[in-house]
Design an enzyme around this catalytic site. Structure first.
Site, mmCIF file in Angstrom:
data_model
loop_
_atom_site.group_PDB
_atom_site.id
_atom_site.type_symbol
_atom_site.label_atom_id
_atom_site.label_comp_id
_atom_site.label_asym_id
_atom_site.label_seq_id
_atom_site.Cartn_x
_atom_site.Cartn_y
_atom_site.Cartn_z
ATOM 1 C CE LYS A 56 -4.614 -1.751 1.646
ATOM 2 N NZ LYS A 56 -4.289 -2.826 2.389
ATOM 3 C CD GLU A 112 -4.551 6.244 3.873
ATOM 4 O OE1 GLU A 112 -5.787 5.721 3.544
ATOM 5 O OE2 GLU A 112 -4.031 5.878 2.806
ATOM 6 C CG HIS A 135 -12.337 -1.751 9.116
ATOM 7 N ND1 HIS A 135 -12.785 -0.992 8.581
ATOM 8 C CD2 HIS A 135 -11.854 -2.194 10.024
ATOM 9 C CE1 HIS A 135 -12.427 0.158 9.679
ATOM 10 N NE2 HIS A 135 -11.670 -0.851 10.396
ATOM 11 N NE ARG A 148 -7.681 -9.653 -4.329
ATOM 12 C CZ ARG A 148 -9.106 -9.148 -3.660
ATOM 13 N NH1 ARG A 148 -9.920 -9.056 -4.220
ATOM 14 N NH2 ARG A 148 -9.064 -8.532 -2.486
#
Length: 669
Positions: A116, A200, A235, A291
């Site tokens: 990430k 973040e 999540h 994917r």
């Protein structure tokens, strides 16, 4: 096009890929573990190869065994599905070294987007908007704490190599950061073999909107529009829809073009999903999944395209079947993920045998060359009689509907959920129905905190048709015990016939959900039958339907039909769009099990103990963390239900425990 491919996955995605292979005349090879020897995906393929033990680490994650299976069967390519090795660059590299085509992006693209932090840097260089955060290499805990403090709370901790909601924590206060970081790193290391995290700024009330992209080896790249995946628990996505509601044409185009730019930045090939987080009309790059996504069916339903076919053609070196100007959206699609889980217990996964499984009238995947669509589609990797185990994701099926408008799709989804019948493990079917009928979802007031924000309404006690369901349960019980319908001759069965007198019997039931005791009086005098389940006797007739286990009943002026699945002394009644389970208290019934008495703490699900935070003699307050369990790659912390002293710890780190197993003893005080 390939002649034969191996599908390096299991469950519904393996069945889904096999369906396209059948349609295209491509032979398919399944791989399976000990736990999946009789699985649906094995039967769906032309060949199958055993690759190891039940745990994914000893089977579906064993690269060398999958490569060996492909070589042994002569497969020219491998489709990784999603999860497992689908985004593993070592696996893609091993395929390349073995001369086998990896049906996915180049190794370099997987590597670039697999981290990430690295992906954020690439997107910054490509001028794709980013959420403020820390994506650096330095993972010193003190530095990470300082970065979070400077950023301001709340912040979101995310596993750099993660996905699927694993290794992710929202931290509301500085004093909670250290514990959340340690837990996040443990879960990330367990799930992905990499404990690196990024931080973040946590946006309040954001939407999760993603864009399906496709690129070929010849330089072509398109976006196949957007999907809203905002409705999530832990999540992880619960409901998805396409196109994302409420986006104007300019925002939709800008987001699609940004997604294509992201794909081009890493020279992407194949199917990919660029995920954005949105506040208002502003969108920010979140990550790219290299994917096919779990929610790809909603894109297929609005475009009429088979995305797996596109994957195969692109991997075989063909150009994209269509250009951007040729792509169109038709109607609206919704997908509900039906899981074996218990929403009332924090959505904990549930295990057990699917004793009864009946899905709504629809079709399994079907998209032909003419773009045929079904209004209801079922993607599933299990059948009645299969067992949901703790080894893999507890998904039972994906229920996908299509309509001309969002309102049409919503109506179809509501009806389809009402037609689902599942007996065995706990499921989220009823919760999904509450979601799709809730005011915020109906009005597309969507954000990732929808479930938490409307928790009280979504989990409120529901008024259920107990009277009608009891009438059907009694019909099934009388039928099982040899009773007859009012229209039948008493000489056909003597079970309720008495010489010169009527017959009367009281049935004692227990509402399984509420544990409430219920009493129903059934009377029969000749052909006349009455039922008392509300404090007054009412005329009662019942009958069997054309096909078991269908029943009908009239009680007073109410007419009801439904289906009753009998599991021992538990009668599962499906009627009027709801499911109610009653336990018949027969003469052999005994008092409810009082096993979970005061002072006992039990495992909420099968799993492994990964941390014991107390020892005998430890004095704890209510809520103090005691034991951390891992199940299905998620951590679950068990806290003290009340203040007291730990008197005995029964399991240690590394121990496997069963659902309901006593973990420790706590002396109140």
């Amino acid at each position: 096009m390939f002649n034969k491919i191996l599908i390096a996955n299991r469950g519904e995605i393996a069945c889904r890929v096999a369906a396209t292979c059948r349609r295209l005349g491509v032979k398919s090879v399944a791989v399976y573990s000990d736990a999946d020897a009789n699985a649906k995906h094995v039967a769906a393929c032309d060949e199958a190869v055993h690759i190891g033990e039940a745990s994914a680490q000893q089977s579906y994650l064993r690269i060398e065994r999958i490569i060996a299976a492909a070589r042994a069967t002569g497969a020219q390519a491998i489709h990784p599905g999603y999860g497992f090795l689908s985004e593993n660059e070592d696996f893609a590299r091993a395929c390349e070294a073995a001369g086998i085509v990896f049906i996915g992006p180049p190794v370099e693209a997987i590597a670039a987007m697999g981290s990430k932090a690295a992906a954020k840097a690439l997107m910054h260089a490509a001028a794709v908007p980013l959420v403020p955060g820390y994506h650096g290499d330095d993972q010193d805990a003190a530095l990470l704490q300082r970065e979070a403090d400077a950023m301001g709370y709340p912040v979101l901790l995310k596993a750099s190599a993660g996905g699927g909601g694993k290794g992710m924590r929202v931290v509301e206060r500085s004093e909670d950061f250290a514990a959340a970081l340690a837990s996040c790193k443990r879960e990330a290391a367990s799930s992905f073999g990499n404990d690196r995290v990024l931080i973040e700024k946590y946006l309040t009330r954001p939407r999760h909107v993603e864009v399906q992209v496709f690129a070929d080896k010849l330089g072509g790249a398109v976006y196949l529009f957007d999907r809203d995946c905002s409705v999530q628990r832990r999540h992880q996505k619960v409901l998805e829809e396409a196109p994302a509601p409420g986006l104007n044409d300019d925002v939709r185009r800008a987001m699609g073009e940004a997604a294509v730019a992201a794909a081009r930045a890493v020279q992407y090939v194949g199917a990919g999903t660029v995920e954005f987080i949105m506040t208002g009309a502003d969108f920010y790059f979140m990550e790219m999944n290299t994917r096919l996504q779990v929610e790809h069916p909603v894109t297929e339903m609005i475009t009429g395209l088979d995305l797996v076919e596109w994957q195969l053609r692109v991997a075989a070196g063909e150009p994209l079947p269509l250009e951007q100007a040729q792509l169109q959206v038709s109607g609206h699609a919704l997908e509900a993920r039906i899981y074996a889980e218990n929403p009332a217990r924090g959505f904990l996964p549930s295990t057990g045998t699917l004793k009864h499984l009946r899905m709504p009238q629809g079709v399994e995947f079907r998209l032909g060359d003419a773009g045929q669509r079904a209004s209801v589609r079922i993607d599933s990797g299990v059948r009645e009689g299969d067992t949901i185990t703790p080894f893999y994701d507890p998904m039972i099926a994906k229920l996908i509907v299509h309509g001309a408008t969002r309102a049409d799709a919503l109506a179809r989804m509501r009806r389809a959920l009402e037609e689902c019948e599942i007996v065995g493990p706990h499921t989220n079917v009823e919760f999904l129905h509450r979601l799709v009928t809730s005011e915020p979802f109906v009005h597309a007031d969507l954000d990732t905190g929808l479930i938490e924000r409307h928790h009280d309404a979504l989990f409120a006690a529901q008024n259920k048709p107990l009277r009608e369901a009891l009438a059907l349960a009694c019909a099934a019980l009388i039928g099982r015990e040899g009773g007859v319908a009012a229209s039948a001759s008493p000489w056909q069965s003597l079970a309720h016939w008495r010489l010169n007198s009527g017959f009367k019997q009281t049935f004692a039931w227990r509402d399984v959900e509420s544990d409430a005791a219920l009493s129903v009086a059934f009377s029969q005098d000749g052909a006349a039958q009455t039922l008392d389940c509300t404090g007054r006797e009412e005329a009662y007739t019942w009958w069997r339907g054309a096909q078991a286990p269908e029943y009908g009943a009239t009680i007073g002026d109410t007419h009801v039909t439904g289906r009753v699945f009998i599991d021992g002394d538990v009668f599962h009644v499906f009627c009027l769009g709801t499911a109610i389970a009653f336990e018949w208290q027969n003469l052999l019934a005994h008092a409810a099990d009082a096993e979970h008495g005061e002072g006992r703490l039990t495992a909420p699900m099968p799993g492994k103990v990964i941390a014991v935070l107390v020892e005998p003699g430890t004095v704890v307050e209510k809520g103090t963390p005691l034991i951390v369990m891992e199940a299905m790659k998620m951590e679950h912390t068990i806290g003290a239900p009340a203040a007291g002293k730990v008197t005995e710890v029964l399991y240690g780190v590394g121990d496997q425990v069963a659902d309901g197993a006593q973990l420790l003893m706590l002396e109140a005080g």
